[in-house]
Each structure stands twice: as structure tokens, then as C-alpha cells.
Design an enzyme around this catalytic site. Structure first.
Site, PDB file in Angstrom:
ATOM      1  N   SER A 126       9.170  -2.585  -2.662  1.00 56.82           N
ATOM      2  CA  SER A 126       8.122  -1.500  -2.549  1.00 56.82           C
ATOM      3  C   SER A 126       7.673  -1.596  -1.059  1.00 56.82           C
ATOM      4  O   SER A 126       7.757  -2.853  -0.447  1.00 56.82           O
ATOM      5  CB  SER A 126       6.684  -2.085  -3.382  1.00 56.82           C
ATOM      6  OG  SER A 126       5.627  -1.509  -2.856  1.00 56.82           O
ATOM      7  N   TYR A 151       0.567  -7.852  -6.431  1.00 61.02           N
ATOM      8  CA  TYR A 151       1.654  -7.272  -6.648  1.00 61.02           C
ATOM      9  C   TYR A 151       2.767  -7.190  -5.508  1.00 61.02           C
ATOM     10  O   TYR A 151       4.062  -7.359  -5.627  1.00 61.02           O
ATOM     11  CB  TYR A 151       1.216  -5.988  -6.898  1.00 61.02           C
ATOM     12  CG  TYR A 151       2.392  -4.752  -6.910  1.00 61.02           C
ATOM     13  CD1 TYR A 151       3.193  -4.716  -7.840  1.00 61.02           C
ATOM     14  CD2 TYR A 151       2.343  -3.870  -5.781  1.00 61.02           C
ATOM     15  CE1 TYR A 151       4.397  -3.477  -7.946  1.00 61.02           C
ATOM     16  CE2 TYR A 151       3.392  -2.956  -5.623  1.00 61.02           C
ATOM     17  CZ  TYR A 151       4.297  -2.755  -6.627  1.00 61.02           C
ATOM     18  OH  TYR A 151       5.356  -1.757  -6.693  1.00 61.02           O
ATOM     19  N   LYS A 155       6.825  -8.423  -4.955  1.00 59.98           N
ATOM     20  CA  LYS A 155       7.961  -7.770  -4.392  1.00 59.98           C
ATOM     21  C   LYS A 155       8.478  -8.594  -3.210  1.00 59.98           C
ATOM     22  O   LYS A 155       9.694  -8.486  -3.095  1.00 59.98           O
ATOM     23  CB  LYS A 155       7.436  -6.371  -4.224  1.00 59.98           C
ATOM     24  CG  LYS A 155       7.232  -5.445  -5.315  1.00 59.98           C
ATOM     25  CD  LYS A 155       8.162  -5.460  -6.424  1.00 59.98           C
ATOM     26  CE  LYS A 155       7.924  -4.314  -7.468  1.00 59.98           C
ATOM     27  NZ  LYS A 155       9.069  -4.389  -8.456  1.00 59.98           N
TER      28      LYS A 155
HETATM   29  C1  WQD Z   1      -2.733   7.098  -2.792  1.00 59.14           C
HETATM   30  C2  WQD Z   1      -3.932   7.586  -2.374  1.00 59.14           C
HETATM   31  C3  WQD Z   1      -5.844   6.203  -2.705  1.00 59.14           C
HETATM   32  C4  WQD Z   1      -6.533   7.163  -6.853  1.00 59.14           C
HETATM   33  C5  WQD Z   1       0.261   1.922  -4.438  1.00 59.14           C
HETATM   34  C6  WQD Z   1       1.063   0.622  -4.319  1.00 59.14           C
HETATM   35  C7  WQD Z   1       2.394   0.905  -3.730  1.00 59.14           C
HETATM   36  C8  WQD Z   1       3.155   2.054  -4.760  1.00 59.14           C
HETATM   37  C9  WQD Z   1       2.503   3.010  -5.028  1.00 59.14           C
HETATM   38  C10 WQD Z   1       3.933   1.302  -6.930  1.00 59.14           C
HETATM   39  C11 WQD Z   1      -4.981   6.077  -1.518  1.00 59.14           C
HETATM   40  C12 WQD Z   1      -6.194   7.457  -3.194  1.00 59.14           C
HETATM   41  C13 WQD Z   1      -6.059   6.915  -5.593  1.00 59.14           C
HETATM   42  C14 WQD Z   1      -7.791   7.731  -7.175  1.00 59.14           C
HETATM   43  C15 WQD Z   1      -7.933   8.216  -4.870  1.00 59.14           C
HETATM   44  N1  WQD Z   1       3.537   0.882  -5.770  1.00 59.14           N
HETATM   45  N2  WQD Z   1      -6.536   7.855  -4.624  1.00 59.14           N
HETATM   46  N3  WQD Z   1      -8.254   8.513  -6.066  1.00 59.14           N
HETATM   47  O1  WQD Z   1      -2.402   2.795  -2.925  1.00 59.14           O
HETATM   48  O2  WQD Z   1      -0.739   4.185  -1.774  1.00 59.14           O
HETATM   49  O3  WQD Z   1       0.437   2.711  -3.356  1.00 59.14           O
HETATM   50  O4  WQD Z   1       1.208   2.551  -5.386  1.00 59.14           O
HETATM   51  O5  WQD Z   1       4.023   0.846  -8.000  1.00 59.14           O
HETATM   52  O6  WQD Z   1       3.141  -0.187  -3.400  1.00 59.14           O
HETATM   53  O7  WQD Z   1       0.411  -0.072  -3.182  1.00 59.14           O
HETATM   54  O8  WQD Z   1      -1.187   4.546  -4.213  1.00 59.14           O
HETATM   55  O9  WQD Z   1      -1.702   6.446  -5.823  1.00 59.14           O
HETATM   56  O10 WQD Z   1      -2.994   4.166  -5.767  1.00 59.14           O
HETATM   57  O11 WQD Z   1      -3.295   5.889  -3.832  1.00 59.14           O
HETATM   58  O12 WQD Z   1      -8.439   8.901  -3.815  1.00 59.14           O
HETATM   59  O13 WQD Z   1      -8.275   7.720  -8.049  1.00 59.14           O
HETATM   60  O14 WQD Z   1      -4.790   7.992  -3.223  1.00 59.14           O
HETATM   61  O15 WQD Z   1      -7.319   5.587  -2.141  1.00 59.14           O
HETATM   62  O16 WQD Z   1      -5.114   6.702  -0.408  1.00 59.14           O
HETATM   63  P1  WQD Z   1      -1.075   3.343  -3.009  1.00 59.14           P
HETATM   64  P2  WQD Z   1      -2.153   5.260  -4.898  1.00 59.14           P
END
Ligand code: WQD
Length: 340
Positions: A126, A151, A155
């Protein structure tokens, strides 16, 4: 026919990779405990490919059963290891559970591979191994020992377990693939992401809101130093992620790897803000989404974006599908899965 063992093969990225492996003529054996996936993914895989992979519902923590399964497949040429817990916030609440599952499970698997004499391993890593860097775009040269969540640490240590297993000659070579933000679903809408409970990630939250399962999307933060104030990430289509696994496998099978353990970023190199994703979803699917703005989510950074040129050069891989493909396929899958 060359046989590949896929742990987590009924899960989101695993199932898409299994489809492509079968399409490339590999025989696939899936090991999954179904903790965060459904056996119905096997039906989707079968409908798409006309083949049903062999499936074992086994937990990687169950060493005895795992050994038994691996002993039956000593002729496998490789193992692609996806099986793990993957919710960042949950990992902060239950870090030991994450370490036990992701690390003890992986240790069992890697040791088991020695007696099964499997030669090659691909590891589902990741971008979280880079932590909250502000150096963009992120290349593999950046220190990959900076994870902040349990998490991410699982990784990061997972990559170190691969090194340890190489020292102990459990297998011959490995590639770790560091994903940025995989979204979307198979073009057939027969497999996709179906998180159990309340989604943590943006895209399933959007599709569940569109489906009426959630009242509204909360956009975390509108005061980031980005063009529209919302956070920017490197989203890529899950089918492109799956293709990278097949390319990585071919690299190892053809002996083209330049080190016993290589690591590659998987991203598109494009940064999209949360608002851009929401708008692309609305436009491509002719849907109006309910959303509100709220405080920044703890632990989030303004922007993360990959430099994936190493994967381009060494794997001959690029993220090919567009943002429109991603948001369209995500919604097509959610609709089909919910019978809408
Ligand atoms: C993306 C953006 C949130 C939900 C994580 C892990 C990474 C990978 C993918 C997988 C951010 C914003 C989110 C919501 C929002 N791992 N958001 N409202 O945090 O970039 O990455 O998932 O297994 O290792 O760290 O992904 O999709 O959670 O968020 O505004 O309800 O969307 O704040 O800016 P992230 P995400």
C-alpha cells in the site's frame, strides 16, 4: 497450465485479479476466510470467465489447515497474497487485531510456502508505507518505513516479512505492489467492492449514498491547500490494479526481476480532489448526490499522488482506464449488487 494460489481471492482486488489470471490461462486456487468478502464472488468470477476456481475457506491464522491446503498444491508456481484487514480507522481502534491478522497470518503463509515449494510471491502492499509525506509525486525512492496507522504499519512490516522469508529461502523472488486508491468495478458489474457495514473509503460511500443506503456523503475538509479545498488522491481503476499483478507475475516467471524483492507504486499519476470525484460521479451517472462538508478526517493529508514511472518501465504497465470508467463501473456494480 500454471497454477497460482491467491489468498483473499474473493475480496475486492483479489477477485478482479483472479478473473484476469484465468483469462491469461492460469489455474487459480483461492484461499479466503470470507471475513470481509462473500463466496458469491466465485459466482461472479465464473460468470465472467466460464471457470470456477478451486476455493478453500481457510483462515491464514489456522496454520494446520493452511499447511494441508498448501500441501495439496505443491505444483503452484506462485502465490499472490491479498488476504488482510484493510480499514485504516478500524486499525487504530484494534491495532493488535490488525497485527495478528495481517502479520501472523502472513508469517504462516510465507513459512507454509517453503514446504509447498512455491517459487514466487506477489504482495498486496500500500501507498500507506510512505506515511503522510509532502514530497510529491511519490517515488519508490522515498523511505517506505513511515506508515502511521496500524494498517499501514502492517503493510510496511509485511514487506519486511517478505525480506525475512527470502533470507530463510521460503521462496525465490517477490514483488510488492504499493497501491494508491483503487476504485471502480469490473466492466461486467458481476464483481466489485461490497464492504460490510459502514464504508470507510470514499467511493463505496458515494455509491451507497446514491443507492439510498446512506443519507448523505460527508466530505472531510474543505480548507486544504488544494485548488478546490478538498483533499487530493491518486485514484486508479481496480481492473488496472489487477492487470499489474499479472504483469508482475510474468516478470517473476520470466526471470526478468532485477532483485529478489522489488516494489512498485501503482497509481495513475493523476490527482483528483474529493469534489472532482463527486462531480465526475454525478456527471457520468446523471445522479445528484447529497453531500455536506465537515471537519478534516484525523490523519488525512492534503494530497497524495504516485510517480508510477517505475511500474511503466519495469512492468510495462500503465493505468489505462479513465475517471469516467471508474465512477461509472462503481455505480453499475452497486446497482446490480443491490438489485436496483
Ligand atoms: C479518500 C479521500 C477522505 C470518505 C486509504 C488507505 C490507503 C488505501 C486506500 C486500502 C480522503 C475523503 C472519504 C468519506 C470523504 N488502502 N473521504 N468522505 O484515506 O486516501 O486511503 O484507502 O486498502 O492505504 O489509507 O482513501 O477512500 O478513505 O479517502 O471526504 O466518507 O476521500 O478524507 O481525502 P485514503 P479514502
Amino acid at each position: 497450465m500454471q497454477k497460482v494460489i491467491v489468498t483473499g481471492g474473493t475480496g475486492y482486488i483479489g477477485s478482479h485479479t483472479v478473473v484476469q489470471l484465468l483469462g491469461e490461462g492460469f489455474e487459480v486456487v483461492i484461499i479466503d476466510n470470507l471475513l470481509n468478502s462473500e463466496a458469491s464472488a466465485l459466482d461472479g468470477i465464473e460468470k465472467i470467465t466460464g471457470q470456477r476456481p478451486l476455493f478453500y475457506q481457510v483462515d491464514l491464522l489456522d496454520y494446520a489447515n493452511l499447511q494441508d491446503v498448501l500441501a495439496l498444491h505443491k505444483d503452484a508456481v506462485a502465490c499472490i497474497h491479498f488476504a488482510s484487514l484493510k480499514a485504516v480507522a478500524e486499525s487504530m481502534e484494534r491495532p493488535l487485531w490488525y497485527y495478528r491478522n495481517n502479520l501472523n497470518g502472513m508469517t504462516n503463509l510465507l513459512e507454509g510456502l517453503r514446504s509447498a515449494s512455491v517459487e514466487h510471491v506477489i504482495f498486496s502492499s500500500s501507498a500507506s508505507v510512505y506515511g503522510n509525506t509532502t514530497v510529491l509525486p511519490i517515488t519508490e525512492a522515498l523511505p517506505a518505513r513511515n506508515a502511521v496507522s496500524a494498517y499501514g504499519i502492517s503493510k510496511q512490516v509485511g514487506e519486511e516479512l517478505i525480506d525475512a522469508a527470502l533470507v530463510e529461502a521460503c521462496f525465490g523472488s517477490a514483488i510488492s505492489l504499493r497501491y494508491f486508491n483503487p476504485i471502480g468495478a469490473h466492466s461486467s458489474a458481476l464483481i466489485g467492492e461490497l464492504p460490510k457495514g459502514r464504508p470507510n473509503n470514499l467511493m463505496p460511500y458515494i455509491t451507497q449514498t446514491a443507492a439510498g443506503i446512506r443519507q448523505q456523503l460527508t466530505i472531510f475538509g474543505k480548507d486544504y491547500p488544494t485548488p478546490d479545498g478538498t483533499a487530493v488522491r491518486d485514484y486508479l481503476h481496480v481492473e488496472d490494479v489487477a492487470t499489474a499483478h499479472v504483469k508482475a507475475l510474468m516478470r517473476l516467471l520470466n526471470g526478468k526481476n532485477e532483485a529478489a524483492h522489488e516494489a512498485f507504486n501503482l497509481g495513475s499519476g493523476n490527482g483528483y480532489s474529493v469534489l472532482e470525484i463527486v462531480q465526475a460521479f454525478e456527471r457520468a451517472n446523471s445522479i445528484k448526490l447529497n453531500y455536506v462538508f465537515a471537519e478534516r478526517r484525523p490523519g488525512d493529508v492534503a494530497e497524495l499522488r504516485a510517480d508510477a514511472s517505475l511500474a511503466v518501465e519495469k512492468l510495462g504497465w500503465t493505468a489505462q482506464r479513465s475517471l469516467e470508467d471508474m465512477v461509472r463501473s462503481a455505480w453499475a456494480w452497486e446497482r446490480k449488487a443491490r438489485g436496483l
